[in-house]
Motif scaffolding. Structure first.
Motif, PDB file in Angstrom:
ATOM      1  N   LYS A  68       0.705   7.384 -17.225  1.00  0.00           N
ATOM      2  CA  LYS A  68       0.726   7.346 -15.144  1.00  0.00           C
ATOM      3  C   LYS A  68       0.789   8.078 -14.632  1.00  0.00           C
ATOM      4  N   ILE A  69       2.125   8.747 -14.402  1.00  0.00           N
ATOM      5  CA  ILE A  69       2.075   9.102 -13.033  1.00  0.00           C
ATOM      6  C   ILE A  69       1.677  10.810 -13.284  1.00  0.00           C
ATOM      7  N   LEU A 122       3.052  18.985  -6.410  1.00  0.00           N
ATOM      8  CA  LEU A 122       4.510  18.812  -6.749  1.00  0.00           C
ATOM      9  C   LEU A 122       4.519  16.946  -7.297  1.00  0.00           C
ATOM     10  N   ILE A 123       5.008  16.712  -8.736  1.00  0.00           N
ATOM     11  CA  ILE A 123       6.070  15.847  -9.395  1.00  0.00           C
ATOM     12  C   ILE A 123       7.297  16.020  -8.971  1.00  0.00           C
ATOM     13  N   VAL A 160       5.277   2.636 -11.274  1.00  0.00           N
ATOM     14  CA  VAL A 160       4.842   2.270 -12.461  1.00  0.00           C
ATOM     15  C   VAL A 160       5.377   0.787 -12.472  1.00  0.00           C
ATOM     16  N   ILE A 161       4.956  -0.277 -12.678  1.00  0.00           N
ATOM     17  CA  ILE A 161       5.191  -1.625 -13.135  1.00  0.00           C
ATOM     18  C   ILE A 161       4.733  -1.141 -14.750  1.00  0.00           C
ATOM     19  N   ASP A 162       5.939  -1.361 -15.343  1.00  0.00           N
ATOM     20  CA  ASP A 162       6.383  -1.216 -17.145  1.00  0.00           C
ATOM     21  C   ASP A 162       5.612  -2.179 -17.977  1.00  0.00           C
ATOM     22  N   THR A 163       4.436  -1.789 -18.406  1.00  0.00           N
ATOM     23  CA  THR A 163       3.694  -3.851 -18.564  1.00  0.00           C
ATOM     24  C   THR A 163       3.793  -3.914 -19.919  1.00  0.00           C
ATOM     25  N   ARG A 164       4.414  -2.475 -20.944  1.00  0.00           N
ATOM     26  CA  ARG A 164       4.757  -3.109 -22.044  1.00  0.00           C
ATOM     27  C   ARG A 164       6.507  -3.411 -22.124  1.00  0.00           C
ATOM     28  N   TYR A 174       3.741  23.576  -0.905  1.00  0.00           N
ATOM     29  CA  TYR A 174       3.204  21.948  -1.315  1.00  0.00           C
ATOM     30  C   TYR A 174       2.829  21.751  -0.099  1.00  0.00           C
ATOM     31  N   LYS A 175       1.501  20.541  -0.921  1.00  0.00           N
ATOM     32  CA  LYS A 175       0.987  20.078   0.056  1.00  0.00           C
ATOM     33  C   LYS A 175       1.223  18.743  -0.135  1.00  0.00           C
ATOM     34  N   LYS A 176       0.964  18.131  -1.259  1.00  0.00           N
ATOM     35  CA  LYS A 176       1.003  16.516  -1.537  1.00  0.00           C
ATOM     36  C   LYS A 176       2.366  16.383  -2.251  1.00  0.00           C
ATOM     37  N   ILE A 177       3.080  15.532  -2.745  1.00  0.00           N
ATOM     38  CA  ILE A 177       4.695  15.452  -2.918  1.00  0.00           C
ATOM     39  C   ILE A 177       4.824  14.034  -3.652  1.00  0.00           C
ATOM     40  N   LEU A 178       4.309  13.705  -5.204  1.00  0.00           N
ATOM     41  CA  LEU A 178       4.234  13.361  -5.655  1.00  0.00           C
ATOM     42  C   LEU A 178       5.758  12.389  -5.878  1.00  0.00           C
ATOM     43  N   VAL A 179       6.914  11.406  -5.623  1.00  0.00           N
ATOM     44  CA  VAL A 179       7.841  10.981  -6.389  1.00  0.00           C
ATOM     45  C   VAL A 179       7.917   9.986  -6.730  1.00  0.00           C
ATOM     46  N   ALA A 180       8.656   9.734  -8.091  1.00  0.00           N
ATOM     47  CA  ALA A 180       8.316   8.302  -9.517  1.00  0.00           C
ATOM     48  C   ALA A 180       9.730   8.278  -8.730  1.00  0.00           C
TER      49      ALA A 180
END
Length: 149
Positions: free
Chosen positions: A96-97, A109-110, A41-45, A5-11
């Motif tokens: 969003k993610i 990869l997330i 992610v700022i949950d605007t809901r 994996y080259k770019k790993i996004l972690v929530a």
């Protein structure tokens, strides 16, 4: 297609589940010598539910996002990761993610935590991790905490 994996996004959202996901993301990022994207992610809901939407709520949410991502950035740096990006966005995390951030940052990869919803909530809305898994353009790793096991 490579097996690294080259770019790993972690929530990250400040939860215990996200904490575990982050720790796993650190290991995988180091093993793959990859870039890590710390996504919050700022949950605007949650703002919409309050009738008089006032700035203090969003200011607090932004301050929280900033403190949280800074702390994770420091932890990632301390563990030896040099390629770190911060992604803060607004909206519904489960949309969003996978639909925006994963594409914008070209993640392959997330990593997210298994969100702790009770059975009724899961039936009605489905967990964030389920949504991400269903709509992500790349691999998804859902990390369980020890209490889930």
């Amino acid at each position: 297609m490579g097996l690294t994996y080259k770019k790993i996004l972690v929530a990250v959202d400040g939860s215990k589940e996200a904490e575990w996901a982050f720790k796993k993301a650190i290991e995988i990022t180091k093993r793959n010598n990859a870039k890590i994207i710390l996504a919050h992610v700022i949950d605007t809901r949650s703002f919409a539910a309050m009738e008089a939407y006032n700035m203090t709520i969003s200011d607090r949410a932004e301050a929280f996002a900033s403190e949280l991502t800074d702390r994770y950035r420091q932890e990632a740096t301390a563990s030896g990761i040099t390629d770190i990006e911060i992604a803060v966005d607004y909206g519904s995390p489960k949309v969003k993610i996978p639909k925006d951030l994963a594409i914008k940052y070209d993640a392959d990869l997330i990593i997210c935590g298994a969100t702790g919803l009770n059975t009724v909530e899961r039936l009605l809305i489905g967990s964030v991790s389920e949504h991400i898994t269903r709509s992500a353009p790349c691999d998804v790793l859902v990390v369980r905490t020890q209490k889930d096991a």
